[in-house]
Structure formats: structure tokens, C-alpha cells
Scaffold this motif. Structure first.
Motif, mmCIF file in Angstrom:
data_model
loop_
_atom_site.group_PDB
_atom_site.id
_atom_site.type_symbol
_atom_site.label_atom_id
_atom_site.label_comp_id
_atom_site.label_asym_id
_atom_site.label_seq_id
_atom_site.Cartn_x
_atom_site.Cartn_y
_atom_site.Cartn_z
ATOM 1 N N GLY A 56 0.791 -1.288 0.008
ATOM 2 C CA GLY A 56 -0.009 -0.065 0.097
ATOM 3 C C GLY A 56 0.799 1.315 -0.201
ATOM 4 N N ALA A 57 1.979 1.080 0.601
ATOM 5 C CA ALA A 57 2.901 2.353 0.834
ATOM 6 C C ALA A 57 3.525 2.698 -0.428
ATOM 7 C CB ALA A 57 4.016 2.098 1.772
ATOM 8 N N LEU A 58 3.977 1.532 -1.212
ATOM 9 C CA LEU A 58 4.474 1.646 -2.722
ATOM 10 C C LEU A 58 3.600 2.143 -3.449
ATOM 11 C CD1 LEU A 58 6.703 1.315 -4.494
ATOM 12 C CD2 LEU A 58 6.342 -1.079 -4.717
ATOM 13 N N LEU A 59 2.202 1.730 -3.533
ATOM 14 C CA LEU A 59 1.367 1.934 -4.511
ATOM 15 C C LEU A 59 0.900 3.514 -4.250
ATOM 16 C CD1 LEU A 59 -0.665 1.089 -6.664
ATOM 17 C CD2 LEU A 59 -2.359 0.301 -4.994
ATOM 18 N N GLU A 84 13.464 4.587 -2.602
ATOM 19 C CA GLU A 84 14.088 4.800 -1.113
ATOM 20 C C GLU A 84 14.225 6.011 -0.562
ATOM 21 O OE1 GLU A 84 17.612 2.466 1.436
ATOM 22 O OE2 GLU A 84 17.426 2.154 -0.852
ATOM 23 N N ARG A 85 14.579 6.942 -1.517
ATOM 24 C CA ARG A 85 14.964 8.332 -0.906
ATOM 25 C C ARG A 85 13.538 9.224 -0.596
ATOM 26 N NH1 ARG A 85 13.863 12.684 -3.184
ATOM 27 N NH2 ARG A 85 13.564 11.838 -5.304
ATOM 28 N N ARG A 86 12.523 8.856 -1.302
ATOM 29 C CA ARG A 86 11.104 9.409 -0.990
ATOM 30 C C ARG A 86 10.481 8.748 0.137
ATOM 31 N NH1 ARG A 86 8.510 11.870 -6.170
ATOM 32 N NH2 ARG A 86 6.792 11.596 -5.204
ATOM 33 N N ILE A 87 10.442 7.576 0.321
ATOM 34 C CA ILE A 87 9.700 6.762 1.725
ATOM 35 C C ILE A 87 10.343 5.962 2.256
ATOM 36 C CG2 ILE A 87 7.374 7.088 0.271
ATOM 37 C CD1 ILE A 87 7.635 4.246 -0.325
ATOM 38 N N GLN A 94 10.943 -3.187 -1.518
ATOM 39 C CA GLN A 94 10.312 -2.691 -2.859
ATOM 40 C C GLN A 94 10.047 -3.856 -3.700
ATOM 41 O OE1 GLN A 94 12.166 0.614 -4.918
ATOM 42 N NE2 GLN A 94 13.129 1.023 -3.037
ATOM 43 N N THR A 95 10.918 -4.764 -3.994
ATOM 44 C CA THR A 95 10.781 -5.884 -4.598
ATOM 45 C C THR A 95 9.556 -6.871 -4.259
ATOM 46 O OG1 THR A 95 12.832 -6.063 -4.974
ATOM 47 C CG2 THR A 95 11.849 -7.927 -5.657
ATOM 48 N N ALA A 96 9.690 -6.987 -2.710
ATOM 49 C CA ALA A 96 8.617 -7.772 -2.189
ATOM 50 C C ALA A 96 7.113 -7.116 -2.446
ATOM 51 C CB ALA A 96 8.528 -8.116 -0.789
ATOM 52 N N ALA A 97 6.903 -5.826 -2.216
ATOM 53 C CA ALA A 97 5.739 -5.103 -2.310
ATOM 54 C C ALA A 97 5.484 -5.128 -3.791
ATOM 55 C CB ALA A 97 5.999 -3.755 -1.891
ATOM 56 N N LEU A 98 6.307 -4.930 -4.635
ATOM 57 C CA LEU A 98 5.970 -4.845 -6.137
ATOM 58 C C LEU A 98 5.406 -6.288 -6.505
ATOM 59 C CD1 LEU A 98 5.917 -3.389 -8.709
ATOM 60 C CD2 LEU A 98 8.321 -4.002 -9.220
ATOM 61 N N ARG A 99 5.819 -7.363 -5.934
ATOM 62 C CA ARG A 99 5.376 -8.697 -6.155
ATOM 63 C C ARG A 99 3.813 -8.847 -5.721
ATOM 64 N NH1 ARG A 99 5.524 -11.464 -9.762
ATOM 65 N NH2 ARG A 99 7.889 -10.877 -9.716
ATOM 66 N N VAL A 100 3.694 -8.201 -4.830
ATOM 67 C CA VAL A 100 2.118 -8.328 -4.186
ATOM 68 C C VAL A 100 1.506 -7.587 -5.068
ATOM 69 C CG1 VAL A 100 0.583 -7.416 -2.391
ATOM 70 C CG2 VAL A 100 2.915 -8.658 -1.549
ATOM 71 N N LEU A 101 1.771 -6.199 -5.554
ATOM 72 C CA LEU A 101 1.063 -5.528 -6.505
ATOM 73 C C LEU A 101 0.936 -6.179 -7.790
ATOM 74 C CD1 LEU A 101 2.432 -1.987 -5.624
ATOM 75 C CD2 LEU A 101 0.210 -2.954 -5.046
ATOM 76 N N LEU A 102 1.987 -6.719 -8.454
ATOM 77 C CA LEU A 102 1.924 -7.650 -9.696
ATOM 78 C C LEU A 102 0.914 -8.892 -9.560
ATOM 79 C CD1 LEU A 102 5.522 -7.227 -10.723
ATOM 80 C CD2 LEU A 102 3.822 -6.227 -11.820
#
Length: 164
Positions: A56-59, A84-87, A94-102
Motif C-alpha cells: 500500500g505504501a509503494l502504491l 528509497e529516498r522518498r519513502i 520494494q521488490t516484495a511489495a511490487l510482487r504483491v501488486l503484480l
């Protein structure tokens, strides 16, 4: 540079001498600046839709980047270092979160020749998921509401102070 007597090139600033205090120690300066940095905001509806806080944070951040740079539904190119700089989300998270979103079909991924891949938020799917999660969470709430004294209401409602 943490020495408050010099400019970024190391030149002594006007009105300063080498005998002046250089300022706060680097760790203390860094701590104060990190406390005054912009807060990280996360859209709760994205966390609830994904059922994953980090996804949710990455999205949320991808949505913010999209709104700053492109039109909704366009490809977003953002380096993991920028996320990483922004949040403050390391590459592994990021990789794990992107996997969830994909896996949920909420984001599309387009590998590129450079280290910066393209990402696109699938807004119709995301909005449908947010709507479905809201319906699931409110399924037990009778709607439309009925007045207790409505004769078409199921069961018999007893007005306060009236006993049968």
C-alpha cells in the motif's frame, strides 16, 4: 558537508573564521534534519485494498509520482533509489511489495534495458478492488436504514416506554 563555516566547495564563508565553531556534530545535524523532513503519507484505501502495508505504501508513492509527472495510466519510470529516498523503503522491501501488486494485478511491469523499469498502475482494477473491499467490510450493515416504527420493517420494534 556538515561544517557550517564553509560552502560546499570547502571555501570559508564570508564573516566566518577557522576559529568559529563548525556547528553541530554530523550525527546530531542528521538527526534534526530527519526529524524535520517531510512525513511519509500512505493512503489507507490502498493498504486495505492490497491487504499489505508495504504494498500500500509503494502504491501510494507510485500514485503520487504518476500525478506529479504523467497522466493517469501512463508508464512511470522511477529508480529504486528514488523510492528509497522518498519513502525510506529499501530495495528488498520494494521488490516484495511490487510482487504483491503484480500478483494482485494492480500494477503492470515493463522491464527496460536500463536499471529503471517502467511501472503502470491499473486504475480500473484498483478501483474495483477498493469498491469490493468496502462492500465486504460493510456487508453486515442493513441498507437502506428503516425507522423502528416502520410497519414494513422485519420483526416488531417496540417504542421506548411501551410494553406489550
Amino acid at each position: 558537508m556538515f561544517d557550517m563555516r564553509v560552502d560546499p566547495e570547502g571555501n570559508l564563508l564570508p564573516g566566518k573564521t577557522w576559529d568559529d565553531s563548525p556547528g553541530l556534530p554530523p550525527a546530531q545535524t542528521h538527526m534534526l534534519l530527519s526529524m524535520l523532513d517531510a512525513p511519509i503519507a500512505i493512503d489507507r484505501c490502498f493498504v486495505e485494498a492490497c491487504e499489505d502495508f508495504v504494498a500500500g505504501a509503494l502504491l501510494t508513492e507510485l500514485s503520487a509520482i504518476e500525478s506529479e509527472t504523467t497522466v493517469p495510466g501512463a508508464w512511470i519510470t522511477v529508480a529504486p533509489e528514488d523510492i528509497e529516498r522518498r519513502i525510506a523503503l529499501p530495495a528488498s522491501q520494494q521488490t516484495a511489495a511490487l510482487r504483491v501488486l503484480l500478483d494482485q494485478g494492480l500494477v503492470e511491469h515493463s522491464p527496460r534495458a536500463t536499471h529503471v523499469d517502467g511501472l503502470r498502475i491499473r486504475w480500473p482494477e484498483l478501483l474495483a478492488l477498493i469498491r469490493r473491499r468496502a462492500q465486504e467490510r460493510t456487508a453486515g450493515i442493513p441498507w437502506p436504514p428503516r425507522r423502528p416504527d416502520d410497519p414494513s420493517a422485519k420483526g416488531t420494534a417496540v417504542a421506548s416506554g411501551v410494553r406489550s
